[in-house]
Enzyme design. Structure first.
Site, PDB file in Angstrom:
ATOM      1  N   HIS A   8       0.815  -1.222   0.000  1.00  0.00           N
ATOM      2  CA  HIS A   8       0.000   0.000   0.000  1.00  0.00           C
ATOM      3  C   HIS A   8       0.847   1.270   0.000  1.00  0.00           C
ATOM      4  O   HIS A   8       0.380   2.347   0.375  1.00  0.00           O
ATOM      5  CB  HIS A   8      -0.967  -0.020   1.196  1.00  0.00           C
ATOM      6  CG  HIS A   8      -1.945  -1.151   1.117  1.00  0.00           C
ATOM      7  ND1 HIS A   8      -2.634  -1.623   2.207  1.00  0.00           N
ATOM      8  CD2 HIS A   8      -2.337  -1.918   0.076  1.00  0.00           C
ATOM      9  CE1 HIS A   8      -3.400  -2.639   1.826  1.00  0.00           C
ATOM     10  NE2 HIS A   8      -3.247  -2.838   0.557  1.00  0.00           N
ATOM     11  N   CYS A  36       3.303  13.390 -13.724  1.00  0.00           N
ATOM     12  CA  CYS A  36       4.377  12.583 -14.326  1.00  0.00           C
ATOM     13  C   CYS A  36       4.739  11.387 -13.437  1.00  0.00           C
ATOM     14  O   CYS A  36       5.668  10.647 -13.765  1.00  0.00           O
ATOM     15  CB  CYS A  36       5.588  13.445 -14.625  1.00  0.00           C
ATOM     16  SG  CYS A  36       6.437  14.043 -13.156  1.00  0.00           S
ATOM     17  N   CYS A  77       6.003  19.096  -7.780  1.00  0.00           N
ATOM     18  CA  CYS A  77       6.902  18.201  -8.517  1.00  0.00           C
ATOM     19  C   CYS A  77       8.110  18.994  -9.014  1.00  0.00           C
ATOM     20  O   CYS A  77       7.948  20.025  -9.658  1.00  0.00           O
ATOM     21  CB  CYS A  77       6.167  17.574  -9.693  1.00  0.00           C
ATOM     22  SG  CYS A  77       7.237  16.599 -10.759  1.00  0.00           S
TER      23      CYS A  77
HETATM   24  C1  BV8 Z   1      -8.588  -2.160  -5.048  1.00  0.00           C
HETATM   25  C2  BV8 Z   1      -2.981   2.920   2.691  1.00  0.00           C
HETATM   26  C3  BV8 Z   1      -9.195  -2.402  -7.341  1.00  0.00           C
HETATM   27  C4  BV8 Z   1      -3.619   4.209   3.043  1.00  0.00           C
HETATM   28  C5  BV8 Z   1      -4.746   1.214   2.695  1.00  0.00           C
HETATM   29  C6  BV8 Z   1     -13.281  -7.320  -2.247  1.00  0.00           C
HETATM   30  C7  BV8 Z   1     -14.245  -7.381  -1.291  1.00  0.00           C
HETATM   31  C8  BV8 Z   1     -14.654  -6.183  -0.646  1.00  0.00           C
HETATM   32  C9  BV8 Z   1     -14.077  -4.950  -0.937  1.00  0.00           C
HETATM   33  C10 BV8 Z   1     -13.116  -4.910  -1.884  1.00  0.00           C
HETATM   34  C11 BV8 Z   1     -12.738  -6.077  -2.536  1.00  0.00           C
HETATM   35  N1  BV8 Z   1     -11.780  -5.721  -3.407  1.00  0.00           N
HETATM   36  C12 BV8 Z   1     -11.558  -4.390  -3.323  1.00  0.00           C
HETATM   37  C13 BV8 Z   1     -12.361  -3.870  -2.401  1.00  0.00           C
HETATM   38  C14 BV8 Z   1     -12.397  -2.493  -2.014  1.00  0.00           C
HETATM   39  C15 BV8 Z   1     -11.308  -2.166  -0.958  1.00  0.00           C
HETATM   40  C16 BV8 Z   1     -11.483  -2.971   0.295  1.00  0.00           C
HETATM   41  O1  BV8 Z   1     -10.837  -3.974   0.540  1.00  0.00           O
HETATM   42  N2  BV8 Z   1     -12.388  -2.448   1.151  1.00  0.00           N
HETATM   43  C17 BV8 Z   1     -12.565  -3.080   2.487  1.00  0.00           C
HETATM   44  C18 BV8 Z   1     -12.778  -1.963   3.503  1.00  0.00           C
HETATM   45  C19 BV8 Z   1     -13.707  -4.030   2.467  1.00  0.00           C
HETATM   46  N3  BV8 Z   1      -9.968  -2.426  -1.497  1.00  0.00           N
HETATM   47  C20 BV8 Z   1      -9.410  -1.428  -2.234  1.00  0.00           C
HETATM   48  O2  BV8 Z   1      -9.953  -0.375  -2.502  1.00  0.00           O
HETATM   49  C21 BV8 Z   1      -8.018  -1.730  -2.758  1.00  0.00           C
HETATM   50  N4  BV8 Z   1      -7.943  -1.408  -4.164  1.00  0.00           N
HETATM   51  O3  BV8 Z   1      -9.250  -3.116  -4.732  1.00  0.00           O
HETATM   52  O4  BV8 Z   1      -8.422  -1.723  -6.335  1.00  0.00           O
HETATM   53  C22 BV8 Z   1     -10.416  -1.632  -7.373  1.00  0.00           C
HETATM   54  C23 BV8 Z   1     -10.343  -0.394  -7.984  1.00  0.00           C
HETATM   55  C24 BV8 Z   1     -11.547   0.299  -8.118  1.00  0.00           C
HETATM   56  C25 BV8 Z   1     -12.736  -0.158  -7.508  1.00  0.00           C
HETATM   57  C26 BV8 Z   1     -12.740  -1.383  -6.842  1.00  0.00           C
HETATM   58  C27 BV8 Z   1     -11.569  -2.137  -6.781  1.00  0.00           C
HETATM   59  C28 BV8 Z   1      -6.979  -0.811  -2.066  1.00  0.00           C
HETATM   60  C29 BV8 Z   1      -6.896  -1.120  -0.623  1.00  0.00           C
HETATM   61  C30 BV8 Z   1      -5.728  -0.344   0.018  1.00  0.00           C
HETATM   62  C31 BV8 Z   1      -6.197   0.910   0.717  1.00  0.00           C
HETATM   63  N5  BV8 Z   1      -5.096   1.531   1.450  1.00  0.00           N
HETATM   64  N6  BV8 Z   1      -3.688   1.808   3.318  1.00  0.00           N
HETATM   65  C32 BV8 Z   1      -3.654   4.483   4.544  1.00  0.00           C
HETATM   66  O5  BV8 Z   1      -2.900   3.810   5.280  1.00  0.00           O
HETATM   67  O6  BV8 Z   1      -4.393   5.368   4.934  1.00  0.00           O
HETATM   68  S1  BV8 Z   1      -5.633  -0.028   3.498  1.00  0.00           S
HETATM   69  C33 BV8 Z   1      -5.216   0.140   5.196  1.00  0.00           C
HETATM   70  O7  BV8 Z   1      -6.304  -0.427   5.880  1.00  0.00           O
HETATM   71  C34 BV8 Z   1      -4.009  -0.640   5.639  1.00  0.00           C
HETATM   72  O8  BV8 Z   1      -2.956  -0.589   4.723  1.00  0.00           O
HETATM   73  C35 BV8 Z   1      -4.579  -2.042   5.814  1.00  0.00           C
HETATM   74  O9  BV8 Z   1      -4.632  -2.729   4.596  1.00  0.00           O
HETATM   75  C36 BV8 Z   1      -5.996  -1.752   6.271  1.00  0.00           C
HETATM   76  C37 BV8 Z   1      -6.107  -1.812   7.772  1.00  0.00           C
HETATM   77  O10 BV8 Z   1      -6.053  -3.164   8.116  1.00  0.00           O
HETATM   78  P1  BV8 Z   1      -4.953  -3.676   9.168  1.00  0.00           P
HETATM   79  O11 BV8 Z   1      -3.591  -3.221   8.776  1.00  0.00           O
HETATM   80  O12 BV8 Z   1      -5.200  -5.104   9.335  1.00  0.00           O
HETATM   81  O13 BV8 Z   1      -5.288  -2.856  10.513  1.00  0.00           O
HETATM   82  P2  BV8 Z   1      -6.593  -2.970  11.444  1.00  0.00           P
HETATM   83  O14 BV8 Z   1      -6.521  -1.833  12.383  1.00  0.00           O
HETATM   84  O15 BV8 Z   1      -7.822  -3.155  10.622  1.00  0.00           O
HETATM   85  O16 BV8 Z   1      -6.371  -4.343  12.260  1.00  0.00           O
HETATM   86  C38 BV8 Z   1      -5.297  -4.422  13.156  1.00  0.00           C
HETATM   87  C39 BV8 Z   1      -5.256  -5.876  13.609  1.00  0.00           C
HETATM   88  O17 BV8 Z   1      -4.121  -6.038  14.462  1.00  0.00           O
HETATM   89  C40 BV8 Z   1      -6.490  -6.296  14.413  1.00  0.00           C
HETATM   90  O18 BV8 Z   1      -6.904  -7.586  13.995  1.00  0.00           O
HETATM   91  C41 BV8 Z   1      -5.979  -6.335  15.863  1.00  0.00           C
HETATM   92  O19 BV8 Z   1      -6.613  -7.329  16.629  1.00  0.00           O
HETATM   93  C42 BV8 Z   1      -4.511  -6.686  15.641  1.00  0.00           C
HETATM   94  N7  BV8 Z   1      -3.592  -6.205  16.696  1.00  0.00           N
HETATM   95  C43 BV8 Z   1      -3.722  -5.128  17.491  1.00  0.00           C
HETATM   96  N8  BV8 Z   1      -2.625  -5.029  18.313  1.00  0.00           N
HETATM   97  C44 BV8 Z   1      -1.799  -6.078  17.990  1.00  0.00           C
HETATM   98  C45 BV8 Z   1      -2.416  -6.818  16.942  1.00  0.00           C
HETATM   99  N9  BV8 Z   1      -1.852  -7.913  16.400  1.00  0.00           N
HETATM  100  C46 BV8 Z   1      -0.634  -8.309  16.899  1.00  0.00           C
HETATM  101  N10 BV8 Z   1       0.020  -7.627  17.879  1.00  0.00           N
HETATM  102  C47 BV8 Z   1      -0.522  -6.537  18.457  1.00  0.00           C
HETATM  103  N11 BV8 Z   1       0.130  -5.908  19.436  1.00  0.00           N
HETATM  104 ZN    ZN Z   2       5.642  15.842 -12.260  1.00  0.00          ZN
END
Ligand code: BV8
Ligand code: ZN
Length: 245
Positions: A126, A137, A153
């Site tokens: 990501h 560009c 840029c």
């Molecule tokens: C795309 C960068 C094609 C920016 C991020 C299929 C089904 C449903 C939806 C979709 C699908 N395919 C695509 C989608 C849409 C969407 C998506 O997945 N939506 C979700 C909400 C359902 N995906 C996209 O849009 C992707 N692109 O598919 O392109 C396309 C194009 C056009 C139209 C459609 C499709 C792009 C996704 C990337 C977005 N960018 N990050 C930023 O950071 O702001 S995503 C961002 O959120 C993170 O990078 C990460 O991926 C996500 C967060 O999840 P986690 O990292 O797991 O964090 P979270 O807080 O949720 O969980 C933490 C976990 O840690 C918990 O389980 C907790 O219990 C645990 N934890 C806590 N403490 C600890 C621990 N574990 C261990 N030790 C500890 N101490």
């Molecule tokens: Zn440029």
């Protein structure tokens, strides 16, 4: 066999860890939680910025509509990160890169803490909060910790955006294909600190499982992936991963 709080790594997992040739690790925000980086879905609620759920402010649509607001969100998170350090989970994972014949580290995190802990060739699915990219560009510019980010840029003068993958945007094709290829050929896959809700990142452990790999999840909570895993280590990554040391 090292133990913490009464749980230990199974004999099976330890043997597989000791004999593994190809190891694949996918991490999410949870691996950075013990460094003080806020997760997106901790404690049941979703991160919100100025009233907007994070997948709204972190979306392609918001870049078109209000790029300054998107920069404000990422500037806030970058400033938070400046004083934070890798934790024992990052350090242990970095040690694994020289331990196995074939090792792949894939992260959803944009914080750069794996690299700071010494991990090389990290596949940043990501993008990175420490880079900006020209909206025209596509040239990339590093954002240094103790310097202001470039505001335009340097090549074509057009505006810059964070070099991160936003919701609704495609992942860097080479990054995902490379990750999927490695997931399909690993014999041991660790899923560390991810809620496994965001796709296509969450499909990588599924690819590994389908290819016959042993899947181990490290998370204090169950996730939609838990049923797919051969073993769950229910705890904090910074405490659990050093047990493998
Ligand atoms: C795309 C960068 C094609 C920016 C991020 C299929 C089904 C449903 C939806 C979709 C699908 N395919 C695509 C989608 C849409 C969407 C998506 O997945 N939506 C979700 C909400 C359902 N995906 C996209 O849009 C992707 N692109 O598919 O392109 C396309 C194009 C056009 C139209 C459609 C499709 C792009 C996704 C990337 C977005 N960018 N990050 C930023 O950071 O702001 S995503 C961002 O959120 C993170 O990078 C990460 O991926 C996500 C967060 O999840 P986690 O990292 O797991 O964090 P979270 O807080 O949720 O969980 C933490 C976990 O840690 C918990 O389980 C907790 O219990 C645990 N934890 C806590 N403490 C600890 C621990 N574990 C261990 N030790 C500890 N101490
Ligand atoms: Zn440029």
């Amino acid at each position: 066999m090292q133990t913490i709080r009464g749980f230990s790594i199974s004999q099976e997992l330890r043997e597989r860890f000791l004999s593994a040739k190809s190891v694949f690790v996918l991490t999410g925000a949870g691996v950075s939680a013990e460094s003080g980086v806020p997760t997106f879905r901790g404690g049941g609620n979703t991160a919100v910025w100025k009233g907007m759920p994070f997948d709204v402010i972190s979306s392609a649509r918001m870049v078109e509509r209000n790029l300054p607001a998107v920069w404000e969100w990422f500037d806030y998170r970058r400033n938070l990160l400046k004083s934070l350090q890798p934790n024992p989970a990052h350090v242990e994972i970095a040690r694994w890169q020289d331990r196995f014949e074939n090792f792949t580290l894939v992260t959803q995190n944009i914080d750069g803490l794996h690299q700071e802990a010494g991990s090389r060739n990290v596949i940043e699915l990501h993008g990175s909060i420490w880079r900006a990219r020209c909206v025209t560009c596509q040239v990339r510019f590093n954002i240094l910790k103790d310097e202001a980010r470039p505001d335009a840029c340097l090549d074509c003068g057009d505006s810059l955006r964070p070099d991160v993958v936003l919701f609704g945007e495609l992942l860097p094709p080479d990054a995902f294909e490379h990750a999927a290829e490695e997931a399909a050929h690993c014999d041991l896959c660790f899923v560390v600190g991810t809620s496994a809700i965001v796709y296509p990142a969450a499909s990588l452990p599924e690819i590994a499982r389908t290819a016959g790999a042993y899947i181990c999840e490290v998370n204090p909570e169950r996730t939609p992936l838990s049923n797919l895993c051969n073993e769950m280590l229910t705890g904090n990554a910074g405490e659990v991963l050093p047990l493998f040391g």
